[in-house]
Scaffold this active site. Structure first.
Site, PDB file in Angstrom:
ATOM      1  CE  LYS A 291      -4.373  -1.489   2.051  1.00 29.09           C
ATOM      2  NZ  LYS A 291      -5.347  -1.234   3.114  1.00 29.09           N
TER       3      LYS A 291
ATOM      4  CE  LYS B  73     -13.937  -2.975   0.924  1.00 31.18           C
ATOM      5  NZ  LYS B  73     -12.825  -2.076   1.120  1.00 31.18           N
TER       6      LYS B  73
ATOM      7  CE  LYS C  69      -9.452 -11.517  -1.899  1.00 30.48           C
ATOM      8  NZ  LYS C  69      -9.002 -11.492  -0.520  1.00 30.48           N
TER       9      LYS C  69
END
Ligand code: TRP
Length: 336
Positions: free
Chosen positions: A117, A202, A199
């Site tokens: 991140k 969202k 994956k």
């Protein structure tokens, strides 16, 4: 209730960022709803975690309510389970500080999610992003959770939570329950529609990579129709050689309940287009009742406020008990 009758405590949460989508439904929300009778469940909208990366305030506010309503629309019962927004219970932030003072820089530096991140954040990485796993440990340890349903990507955060809990217990005597990760059944790993090797997320920048739970039927049809496919032509489950079609098979099977072998045989000799069309209808049908319940809940302002208030009050009462105990153990003077 005697100890032997007490149900194990189970806690999980999702960050209100991006849009809840079918991967969350299949991998988390649906199974949460099923776990409610067997466990003493707490389900949290973790807004404190969301601000570890920049957020637009108005959007964060809207999304928190959207997520809460979607939890409920997916079958989470706010009477059976404790459903609340993390920032409504200040004990999460308080315990995070106390735990942070017992967590090593080295441990946090090893977190792969932080490494991933922080790469996306450019120069100014918020220190909250580094501290994120400590806040997650606080969420879990505040309620004495025995079980924590999480995806694979959270394995390391669960490990550090256990390490912190054990360290604390060794220093101060038993305070915390050491939680276990609870991994949903295999086969629940839903992949991106635009890149079947990663994956479904969202928070993906490309909304075509996922089907949001609130997508309109025609949007869903368009996304499935345009989902990437493999170079083959057969509808066959082969995750290595045909990851895209295998992913669509998984989505169909997970939402329709039909087995993958049965789907393979029904679509023998038919093309990808026919199959995709059916997958789209299965997805549309699965989200329709969720969307309907969502709309009812989302427009009932008073009802929503009552649920939020009740969830926060119930969570707060439980969290306070453990937090007070931790403060005593650490050596803080009780407030009189
Ligand atoms: N970090 C989790 C995720 O991104 C979300 C989360 C925050 C969580 N606190 C939690 C999950 C406590 C389980 C328990 O998926």
């Amino acid at each position: 209730m005697s100890d032997s009758e007490r149900k194990p405590v189970l806690l999980s949460g999702i960050q209100p960022s991006g849009n809840l989508m079918i991967g969350n439904l299949i991998g988390a929300l649906r199974s949460w709803a099923e776990l409610q009778d067997r466990y003493d469940c707490l389900f949290v909208v973790v807004d404190l975690h969301a601000i570890t990366v920049p957020q637009e305030p108005a959007e964060l506010r809207r999304r928190c309510l959207d997520f809460l309503c979607l939890y409920l629309a997916c079958g989470i019962d706010p009477v059976k389970s404790t459903v609340f927004v993390q920032s409504h219970v200040p004990a999460h932030s308080e315990l995070a500080w106390l735990l942070g003072c017992h967590t090593y820089m080295g441990e946090l530096s090893r977190m792969t999610q932080f490494k991933d991140k922080s790469k996306k954040q450019g120069e100014n990485i918020r220190s909250g992003l580094f501290f994120y796993p400590v806040l997650m440990a606080a969420d879990i340890l505040l309620y004495g959770a025995d079980l924590v349903p999480v995806g694979d990507d959270q394995r390391q955060h669960l490990e550090i939570t256990r390490d912190i809990a054990q360290r604390f217990n060794q220093l101060y005597g038993d305070v915390f329950t050491v939680p276990e990760a609870y991994f949903p059944k295999v086969g629940a790993r839903i992949m991106s529609l635009t890149d079947p090797t990663s994956k479904m997320s969202k928070s993906d920048e490309n909304p075509r990579s996922y089907v949001a739970l609130l997508d309109a039927p025609d949007v869903i049809r368009g996304k499935i129709r345009r989902a990437v496919t493999d170079s083959g032509t057969e509808v066959r489950f082969a995750p290595e050689s045909q990851p895209a079609i295998s992913n669509l098979l998984q989505i169909h099977a997970a939402l329709s309940g039909e087995s993958i072998p049965s789907l393979e045989s029904r679509f023998t000799g038919k093309g990808y287009a026919d199959f995709k069309e059916e997958v789209a209808e299965v997805v549309v049908r699965a989200v329709a009742p969720i969307q309907e319940r969502y709309r009812q809940l989302r427009t009932d302002k008073a009802g929503l406020e009552a649920i939020l208030g009740d969830g926060a009050a119930r969570a707060e009462r439980r969290a306070r008990r453990i937090l007070d105990k931790v403060k005593r153990k650490v050596g803080f003077i009780p407030r009189t």
